[in-house]
Design a protein around this motif. Sequence first.
Motif, short mmCIF file in Angstrom:
data_model
loop_
_atom_site.label_atom_id
_atom_site.label_comp_id
_atom_site.label_asym_id
_atom_site.label_seq_id
_atom_site.Cartn_x
_atom_site.Cartn_y
_atom_site.Cartn_z
N ARG A 79 0.82 -1.21 0.00
CA ARG A 79 0.00 0.00 0.00
C ARG A 79 0.86 1.27 0.00
O ARG A 79 0.44 2.31 0.46
CB ARG A 79 -1.01 -0.01 1.15
CG ARG A 79 -1.92 -1.24 1.14
CD ARG A 79 -3.02 -1.22 2.14
NE ARG A 79 -3.93 -0.11 2.02
CZ ARG A 79 -4.90 0.04 1.10
NH1 ARG A 79 -5.07 -0.90 0.19
NH2 ARG A 79 -5.68 1.10 1.09
N ASP A 114 -2.80 0.30 -11.33
CA ASP A 114 -3.32 -0.17 -10.04
C ASP A 114 -2.89 0.75 -8.91
O ASP A 114 -3.69 1.06 -8.01
CB ASP A 114 -2.82 -1.58 -9.73
CG ASP A 114 -3.59 -2.66 -10.46
OD1 ASP A 114 -4.64 -2.36 -11.05
OD2 ASP A 114 -3.11 -3.81 -10.44
N GLN A 118 -5.74 2.42 -6.71
CA GLN A 118 -5.93 1.89 -5.36
C GLN A 118 -5.54 2.89 -4.27
O GLN A 118 -5.92 2.71 -3.12
CB GLN A 118 -5.13 0.60 -5.18
CG GLN A 118 -5.64 -0.54 -6.02
CD GLN A 118 -4.75 -1.77 -5.95
OE1 GLN A 118 -3.79 -1.82 -5.19
NE2 GLN A 118 -5.07 -2.76 -6.74
N ARG A 165 -14.07 2.98 -10.23
CA ARG A 165 -13.47 3.96 -9.30
C ARG A 165 -13.70 5.39 -9.79
O ARG A 165 -13.97 6.31 -9.02
CB ARG A 165 -11.98 3.67 -9.13
CG ARG A 165 -11.26 4.66 -8.23
CD ARG A 165 -11.26 4.22 -6.79
NE ARG A 165 -11.02 5.24 -5.80
CZ ARG A 165 -9.95 5.96 -5.58
NH1 ARG A 165 -8.97 5.83 -6.24
NH2 ARG A 165 -9.83 6.83 -4.65
#
Length: 171
Positions: A79, A114, A118, A165
């Motif tokens: 992350r 991504d 994310q 998204r």
Amino acid sequence: LPVLEVALALRRRYWSHEEEVILIAKTNLAACLFDLGRLDEALVLNREVYARTVAVLGKDSEEAVTDCLNMADTLRKLRRFAEAATLARDQLPSARSLGNGHELVILLSRVLADSLCQNPDSSRDDVLEAISILQKALEQARRTFGATHPRTRETEAKLGSARHRAREFAY
């Protein structure tokens, strides 16, 4: 994991003059650590391997692109989206020297997209950039692998998620 650790130790002992052999063993160990969810340990090895590969073979080598992909994917999984996106973005021009349809270009593009999608701190522009990246990657995947190949299908799914998204920003 213990087998890979022993393999690395043996390579260090008997093939210390063969840096590429040691780098391959470290890459395998990092991949195993990644699969086991030991991401911090994998990242340490990935950083080390990428730095040595760039120093020995250059940033434009296929090996450096592969090692960058591994490190960026580990960062994404941890992350650490901004770091993953920066790394992938910096390596993409070198990856494209392999050819736009090369599997590594498609995979590195997906990791970049991504990382942009994310990231909870991403802006609408970041997500729109991710969609653009994935549209290009999907075109290349279809040309390179065909419409039914798993890499193509994975890219389609990621594009669908990115579009979803983007719709979140509309509300």
